[in-house]
Motif scaffolding. Structure first.
Motif, PDB file in Angstrom:
ATOM      1  N   ASN A 404      -1.367 -17.305 -34.596  1.00 31.68           N
ATOM      2  CA  ASN A 404      -0.723 -16.921 -32.973  1.00 31.68           C
ATOM      3  C   ASN A 404      -1.335 -16.820 -31.483  1.00 31.68           C
ATOM      4  O   ASN A 404      -1.648 -16.465 -30.519  1.00 31.68           O
ATOM      5  N   ASN A 405      -3.166 -17.923 -31.834  1.00 34.19           N
ATOM      6  CA  ASN A 405      -4.164 -18.284 -30.954  1.00 34.19           C
ATOM      7  C   ASN A 405      -3.843 -19.548 -30.588  1.00 34.19           C
ATOM      8  O   ASN A 405      -3.716 -20.643 -31.310  1.00 34.19           O
ATOM      9  N   PHE A 406      -4.302 -19.739 -29.471  1.00 33.25           N
ATOM     10  CA  PHE A 406      -3.996 -21.111 -29.322  1.00 33.25           C
ATOM     11  C   PHE A 406      -5.583 -21.770 -28.940  1.00 33.25           C
ATOM     12  O   PHE A 406      -6.448 -20.679 -28.034  1.00 33.25           O
ATOM     13  N   TYR A 407      -5.576 -22.226 -28.939  1.00 28.50           N
ATOM     14  CA  TYR A 407      -7.621 -23.422 -28.809  1.00 28.50           C
ATOM     15  C   TYR A 407      -7.333 -24.668 -28.720  1.00 28.50           C
ATOM     16  O   TYR A 407      -7.288 -25.777 -28.867  1.00 28.50           O
ATOM     17  N   VAL A 408      -6.437 -24.786 -27.337  1.00 28.12           N
ATOM     18  CA  VAL A 408      -6.265 -25.735 -26.663  1.00 28.12           C
ATOM     19  C   VAL A 408      -6.896 -25.787 -25.210  1.00 28.12           C
ATOM     20  O   VAL A 408      -7.233 -27.154 -24.234  1.00 28.12           O
ATOM     21  N   GLY A 409      -8.012 -25.639 -24.743  1.00 25.89           N
ATOM     22  CA  GLY A 409      -8.883 -25.810 -23.837  1.00 25.89           C
ATOM     23  C   GLY A 409      -8.069 -25.305 -21.973  1.00 25.89           C
ATOM     24  O   GLY A 409      -8.791 -25.275 -21.116  1.00 25.89           O
ATOM     25  N   GLU A 410      -7.316 -24.001 -22.579  1.00 23.72           N
ATOM     26  CA  GLU A 410      -6.259 -23.812 -21.380  1.00 23.72           C
ATOM     27  C   GLU A 410      -5.642 -22.547 -21.462  1.00 23.72           C
ATOM     28  O   GLU A 410      -6.437 -21.805 -22.192  1.00 23.72           O
ATOM     29  N   ASP A 411      -6.024 -21.738 -19.889  1.00 26.29           N
ATOM     30  CA  ASP A 411      -5.724 -20.244 -20.435  1.00 26.29           C
ATOM     31  C   ASP A 411      -3.895 -20.055 -20.301  1.00 26.29           C
ATOM     32  O   ASP A 411      -3.273 -20.600 -19.234  1.00 26.29           O
ATOM     33  N   VAL A 412      -3.791 -19.584 -21.241  1.00 25.60           N
ATOM     34  CA  VAL A 412      -2.061 -19.806 -21.319  1.00 25.60           C
ATOM     35  C   VAL A 412      -1.370 -19.396 -19.835  1.00 25.60           C
ATOM     36  O   VAL A 412      -0.315 -19.877 -19.809  1.00 25.60           O
ATOM     37  N   GLU A 413      -1.563 -17.440 -20.337  1.00 28.04           N
ATOM     38  CA  GLU A 413      -1.385 -17.333 -18.927  1.00 28.04           C
ATOM     39  C   GLU A 413      -1.017 -18.245 -17.513  1.00 28.04           C
ATOM     40  O   GLU A 413       0.303 -17.843 -17.185  1.00 28.04           O
ATOM     41  N   LYS A 414      -1.946 -19.293 -17.571  1.00 30.90           N
ATOM     42  CA  LYS A 414      -1.534 -19.442 -15.930  1.00 30.90           C
ATOM     43  C   LYS A 414      -0.711 -20.796 -16.292  1.00 30.90           C
ATOM     44  O   LYS A 414      -0.378 -21.471 -15.642  1.00 30.90           O
ATOM     45  N   TYR A 416       1.849 -20.274 -18.043  1.00 32.02           N
ATOM     46  CA  TYR A 416       3.357 -20.045 -17.747  1.00 32.02           C
ATOM     47  C   TYR A 416       3.233 -19.685 -16.108  1.00 32.02           C
ATOM     48  O   TYR A 416       4.762 -19.523 -15.993  1.00 32.02           O
ATOM     49  N   SER A 417       2.167 -19.190 -15.468  1.00 34.52           N
ATOM     50  CA  SER A 417       2.572 -19.129 -14.050  1.00 34.52           C
ATOM     51  C   SER A 417       2.849 -20.479 -13.873  1.00 34.52           C
ATOM     52  O   SER A 417       4.023 -20.447 -12.306  1.00 34.52           O
ATOM     53  N   LYS A 418       2.250 -21.540 -13.882  1.00 36.15           N
ATOM     54  CA  LYS A 418       2.428 -22.236 -13.064  1.00 36.15           C
ATOM     55  C   LYS A 418       4.170 -23.011 -13.805  1.00 36.15           C
ATOM     56  O   LYS A 418       4.561 -23.594 -12.115  1.00 36.15           O
ATOM     57  N   ALA A 419       4.098 -22.716 -14.649  1.00 37.76           N
ATOM     58  CA  ALA A 419       5.919 -23.042 -14.822  1.00 37.76           C
ATOM     59  C   ALA A 419       6.717 -22.476 -13.671  1.00 37.76           C
ATOM     60  O   ALA A 419       7.476 -22.968 -13.016  1.00 37.76           O
ATOM     61  N   ASN A 420       6.572 -20.914 -13.782  1.00 40.57           N
ATOM     62  CA  ASN A 420       7.201 -20.615 -12.994  1.00 40.57           C
ATOM     63  C   ASN A 420       7.353 -20.861 -11.939  1.00 40.57           C
ATOM     64  O   ASN A 420       8.299 -20.831 -10.474  1.00 40.57           O
ATOM     65  N   GLU A 421       6.038 -21.154 -11.143  1.00 39.90           N
ATOM     66  CA  GLU A 421       5.118 -21.310  -9.308  1.00 39.90           C
ATOM     67  C   GLU A 421       6.694 -22.785  -9.075  1.00 39.90           C
ATOM     68  O   GLU A 421       7.355 -22.909  -7.927  1.00 39.90           O
ATOM     69  N   ILE A 422       6.972 -23.828 -10.309  1.00 41.86           N
ATOM     70  CA  ILE A 422       7.140 -25.239  -9.725  1.00 41.86           C
ATOM     71  C   ILE A 422       8.743 -25.112  -9.529  1.00 41.86           C
ATOM     72  O   ILE A 422       9.236 -25.195  -9.095  1.00 41.86           O
ATOM     73  N   ILE A 423       9.235 -23.937 -11.133  1.00 41.13           N
ATOM     74  CA  ILE A 423      10.854 -23.781 -11.008  1.00 41.13           C
ATOM     75  C   ILE A 423      11.214 -23.040  -9.242  1.00 41.13           C
ATOM     76  O   ILE A 423      12.411 -23.426  -9.009  1.00 41.13           O
ATOM     77  N   ASN A 424      10.286 -22.577  -9.383  1.00 44.81           N
ATOM     78  CA  ASN A 424      10.455 -21.617  -8.023  1.00 44.81           C
ATOM     79  C   ASN A 424      10.484 -21.987  -6.845  1.00 44.81           C
ATOM     80  O   ASN A 424      11.607 -21.991  -5.975  1.00 44.81           O
ATOM     81  N   SER A 425      10.025 -23.252  -6.821  1.00 47.07           N
ATOM     82  CA  SER A 425       9.463 -24.019  -5.087  1.00 47.07           C
ATOM     83  C   SER A 425      10.980 -24.259  -5.636  1.00 47.07           C
ATOM     84  O   SER A 425      10.683 -25.972  -4.211  1.00 47.07           O
ATOM     85  N   LYS A 426      11.367 -25.527  -6.974  1.00 46.90           N
ATOM     86  CA  LYS A 426      12.874 -26.257  -6.430  1.00 46.90           C
ATOM     87  C   LYS A 426      14.155 -26.037  -6.215  1.00 46.90           C
ATOM     88  O   LYS A 426      14.719 -26.384  -5.831  1.00 46.90           O
ATOM     89  N   ARG A 427      14.434 -24.368  -6.448  1.00 46.75           N
ATOM     90  CA  ARG A 427      15.677 -23.989  -6.141  1.00 46.75           C
ATOM     91  C   ARG A 427      15.970 -23.961  -5.097  1.00 46.75           C
ATOM     92  O   ARG A 427      15.115 -23.757  -4.148  1.00 46.75           O
TER      93      ARG A 427
END
Length: 427
Positions: A404-414, A416-427
């Motif tokens: 259940n842990n990711f080792y992808v060199g990225e902050d997973v929460e960021k 998620y946050s960026k995806a929500n930011e993108i869709i909210n900007s398109k509505r």
């Protein structure tokens, strides 16, 4: 980096569905040993993993998806296919830029890893940005051209496709590219003739959406006097192979063409069921010897990127369609989801688990209630397995997901946050 997996059950796919007990070694990106324990005192590993009797197997190959469509997950649901595409999906996609597709693809990759998917066949725009997301996160992606009459002038689109094919097949060891276009109904005849010329130029396979809905087939017959498969065949699109995504409404003539051209069907049962497109005649295809792979389709039409659900639906819906509980064996489906997808994508170096191949593998937790008792492990995977059983996902010798842990060199929460930011900007 040298890693030893020991005390494991191993499904190699080198001898059908035989499961051996032993260990598997990885050095850098490649598998160096699979078999009974032969540990020598001179063997030194950077990490040794006790698999505790769990299963190591090849990763799933998601043979059709649109990763960056994560921004449309649960945005436009419960609509007929063509209405959904034309009134919701296409207008929203037109608002996306490459940087946004880069971030949205990263969200999809996280979900692929939790589902034991080690490679995807991704049809989307801006391949530079899509490939960048995969490279940075350690994922393996084969991109498929998705040009259509909506993506620029015909000559410009063909020039792009030609350039992408040459560039991304020599770009990075975990990136590939296949010729492709969105669909017959979004392409002009000159565009299709140009794609056929590119296929001839490179002696290359071509992939596209094909016969996904009955309306699509009926409209093609009205326009061209032939089904999509027949029409594309008449233009020489598939002279060097390739395949079709969905292939739900296929005639016997269509299937004959697929057989003669050795084309692969990539079935997408969850998406086809959700959009009420129908159930592909997979039993008939397999009876004819047509190769079949499995894909999730995109997260706007599925809405989840889960190969376990796809496998179950592949067999269950076929049994229902044929009114025959023996119509689709679970082991056939497991093969489609792994080796079948690898074959479609041209990933012959990371299909099975054997010495010299890339270490693209997953560990399945058998010590959970849904996998017990161990009467038949491979059929358990299809009929009762789920994402909760994916304990570890390794790609190219690198562990990207474990417990259940990711080792992808990225902050997973960021992400998620960026995806929500993108869709909210398109509505």
């Amino acid at each position: 980096m040298k890693i030893r997996f020991y005390n494991a059950k191993i499904l190699t796919f080198t001898k059908d569905f035989e499961i051996i007990e032993g260990e598997l070694w990885v050095e850098d990106s490649r598998i160096t040993y699979v078999g009974k324990g032969i540990l020598d005192s001179e063997d030194i590993f950077d990490r040794e993993i006790d698999v505790n009797g769990n299963l190591i197997m090849p990763g799933f190959k998601n043979a059709h998806t649109h990763s960056a469509m994560t921004f449309l997950r649960s945005y436009a649901d419960d609509m007929p296919l063509l209405d959904w595409l034309n009134t919701q999906v296409f207008p929203m996609e037109a608002k996306l830029n490459g940087e946004e597709m880069y971030h949205l693809s990263k969200l999809a990759i996280l979900e692929y890893l939790t589902s034991g998917i080690t490679a995807n066949f991704d049809m989307y725009f801006c391949p530079e940005d899509v490939s960048k997301a995969s490279i940075e996160m350690g994922f393996r992606t084969v991109m498929c051209g998705g040009i259509s009459q909506f993506t620029g002038e015909t000559d410009y689109s063909l020039d792009l496709l030609d350039g992408y094919y040459r560039k991304f097949n020599h770009y990075h060891e975990r990136i590939g590219y296949r010729l492709g276009f969105h669909a017959e109904y979004t392409a002009t005849r000159p565009l299709l003739e140009g794609i056929a010329s590119l296929a001839e130029k490179y002696k290359a396979p071509v992939f596209t959406h094909n016969s996904e809905s009955l309306a699509e087939v009926e409209q093609c017959i009205i326009r061209n006097g032939m089904t999509p498969t027949g029409y594309l065949n008449s233009l020489g699109i598939h002279n060097y192979g390739g395949g079709g995504f969905h292939c739900v409404h296929m005639t016997e003539g269509d299937l004959k063409i697929f057989k003669e051209k050795n084309l692969t069907v990539v079935t997408n049962p969850a998406s086809n069921a959700k959009l009420a497109s129908g159930i592909a005649p997979l039993k008939r295809m397999l009876d004819l010897g047509i190769p079949v792979a499995i894909g999730t389709d995109g997260p706007a039409s599925n809405n989840c990127l889960d190969m376990f659900r796809e496998m179950f639906l592949t067999t269950a819906l076929q049994k229902l369609k044929e009114n025959d509980a023996s119509a689709m064996d679970a082991n056939q489906v497991l093969y489609m989801a792994t080796i079948g997808g690898a074959n479609a994508m041209g990933l012959r170096d990371c299909d099975s688990l054997e010495q010299g191949k890339y270490a693209d593998l997953i560990v399945i937790d058998l010590n959970q209630p849904n996998m017990q008792p161990l009467n038949n492990i491979t059929k358990n995977l299809v009929y009762s397995g789920s994402k909760q059983n994916v304990k570890l996902t390794m790609i190219h010798g690198r562990i990207l997901y474990e417990d259940n842990n990711f080792y992808v060199g990225e902050d997973v929460e960021k992400i998620y946050s960026k995806a929500n930011e993108i869709i909210n900007s398109k509505r």
